[in-house]
Design a protein around this motif. Structure first.
Motif, PDB file in Angstrom:
ATOM      1  N   MET A 158       0.823  -1.118   0.055  1.00 45.22           N
ATOM      2  CA  MET A 158      -0.084  -0.164  -0.026  1.00 45.22           C
ATOM      3  C   MET A 158       0.825   1.314   0.075  1.00 45.22           C
ATOM      4  N   THR A 159       1.913   1.338   0.758  1.00 42.90           N
ATOM      5  CA  THR A 159       2.792   2.589   0.816  1.00 42.90           C
ATOM      6  C   THR A 159       3.399   2.544  -0.480  1.00 42.90           C
ATOM      7  N   ASP A 160       4.016   1.308  -1.057  1.00 47.11           N
ATOM      8  CA  ASP A 160       5.025   1.560  -2.250  1.00 47.11           C
ATOM      9  C   ASP A 160       4.157   1.922  -3.659  1.00 47.11           C
ATOM     10  N   HIS A 161       2.992   0.988  -3.644  1.00 46.00           N
ATOM     11  CA  HIS A 161       2.177   1.095  -4.906  1.00 46.00           C
ATOM     12  C   HIS A 161       1.436   2.165  -5.001  1.00 46.00           C
ATOM     13  N   PHE A 162       0.899   2.618  -3.775  1.00 48.23           N
ATOM     14  CA  PHE A 162      -0.455   3.374  -3.703  1.00 48.23           C
ATOM     15  C   PHE A 162       0.071   4.848  -2.801  1.00 48.23           C
ATOM     16  N   HIS A 163       1.224   5.130  -2.525  1.00 54.57           N
ATOM     17  CA  HIS A 163       1.896   5.956  -1.731  1.00 54.57           C
ATOM     18  C   HIS A 163       0.942   6.357  -0.471  1.00 54.57           C
ATOM     19  N   CYS A 164       0.496   5.286   0.211  1.00 60.37           N
ATOM     20  CA  CYS A 164      -0.265   5.241   1.299  1.00 60.37           C
ATOM     21  C   CYS A 164       0.867   5.576   2.523  1.00 60.37           C
ATOM     22  N   ARG A 165       0.339   6.272   3.493  1.00 55.62           N
ATOM     23  CA  ARG A 165       1.429   6.452   4.925  1.00 55.62           C
ATOM     24  C   ARG A 165       0.741   5.470   5.902  1.00 55.62           C
ATOM     25  N   SER A 166       1.646   4.540   6.450  1.00 55.32           N
ATOM     26  CA  SER A 166       1.088   3.539   7.253  1.00 55.32           C
ATOM     27  C   SER A 166       0.371   4.129   8.459  1.00 55.32           C
ATOM     28  N   GLY A 167       1.022   5.324   8.787  1.00 55.53           N
ATOM     29  CA  GLY A 167       0.248   6.083  10.077  1.00 55.53           C
ATOM     30  C   GLY A 167      -1.023   6.630   9.726  1.00 55.53           C
ATOM     31  N   ASP A 168      -1.438   6.446   8.631  1.00 60.81           N
ATOM     32  CA  ASP A 168      -2.795   6.944   8.385  1.00 60.81           C
ATOM     33  C   ASP A 168      -3.835   5.674   8.348  1.00 60.81           C
ATOM     34  N   LEU A 169      -3.368   4.401   8.360  1.00 59.29           N
ATOM     35  CA  LEU A 169      -4.226   3.387   8.082  1.00 59.29           C
ATOM     36  C   LEU A 169      -5.104   3.005   9.018  1.00 59.29           C
TER      37      LEU A 169
END
Ligand SMILES: [Zn+2]
Length: 258
Positions: A158-169
């Motif tokens: 999710m972070t690599d492919h969709f540029h999510c921040r894990s802290g937002d999950l």
């Protein structure tokens, strides 16, 4: 045990539970369905979505239609779950048929109207949602999934492919084997030594806390994780349990972006 979840049941809706930390996001639709409200006979009674457990194809298809109507969902993708660590990234062109042939234990998408469903009978389903980027994931995680750290892999994808921040999950762990029933007599052979931190008796493990830990190790905020704390084997009246019943059905945990 107090529980932050609520259930609903009516003529139009199959019985299900939801997670408060996901319910507050209006762009999301989600549910863990109980075993009730479907058409399958015993031992698959009655809302079985397992297509490889001995139930008829016709009954499983009818149960899926009941779920879709209940949630007002156009399509629900589910994969061939193999207790592995493969991840399907679902796009606009991923059909139900294509997903069903795909060997994967996790799905991720940022597409709307694309339901992702995990089939369960003791293993965890873990829903992940990024409210900032509008990305969802649904993960099938049994003990083999914990050993392979599929949860960590999904967060990294999710972070690599969709540029999510894990802290937002935001995350929710569905009903599954609790520390009361997650017994592994061969744990010394099958678990890495660091899983001992989650051992609650000679042979019992708290897989809920282990999964939460694996998410936190990837940067997910503990406060953003809801654990249903419902053990499937202790609640076979509401959920299917492989350990409790052997030949049985699979209940569905589902998430979709609107
Ligand atoms: Zn239990």
């Amino acid at each position: 045990m107090s529980n932050p979840l609520y259930s609903s049941k009516s003529q139009q809706h199959a019985s299900h539970i939801q997670y408060p930390n996901l319910s507050q996001h209006h762009q999301l639709r989600h549910a863990t369905f109980t075993r009730h409200g479907g058409v399958s006979p015993a031992p698959y009674d009655s809302l079985n979505v397992g297509d490889a457990v001995g139930d008829s194809v016709k009954n499983v298809a009818e149960n899926l239609m009941i779920m879709k109507r209940s949630m007002d969902v156009p399509r629900i993708l589910s994969t061939r779950q193999t207790h592995g660590t493969e991840i399907l990234i679902a796009g606009a062109d991923t059909t139900e048929t294509a997903a069903a042939a795909w060997q994967a234990d996790a799905m991720i998408t940022n597409r709307v109207d694309t339901g992702l469903m995990i089939k369960q009978a003791d293993c965890q389903a873990v829903i992940l949602f990024d409210p900032r980027k509008n990305v969802i994931a649904n993960v099938h995680c049994g003990w083999r999934g914990n050993v392979g750290n599929i949860l960590g892999r999904v967060v990294r994808t999710m972070t690599d492919h969709f540029h999510c921040r894990s802290g937002d999950l935001v995350a929710a762990i569905a009903p599954s084997l609790g520390p009361c029933c997650a017994e592994f007599v061969t744990h010394k052979e099958i678990f890495p030594p660091d899983f001992n931190e989650f051992r609650v008796s000679e042979n019992h493990f708290d897989l809920w806390r282990l999964s939460s830990h694996q998410l936190v190790m990837e940067g997910v905020d503990q406060r953003n994780i809801t654990v249903s704390e419902i053990c499937t084997r202790c609640h076979m009246d509401r959920f299917f349990s492989y350990r409790g019943e052997g030949v049985t059905g699979r209940f569905g945990t589902f998430v979709m972006l609107k």
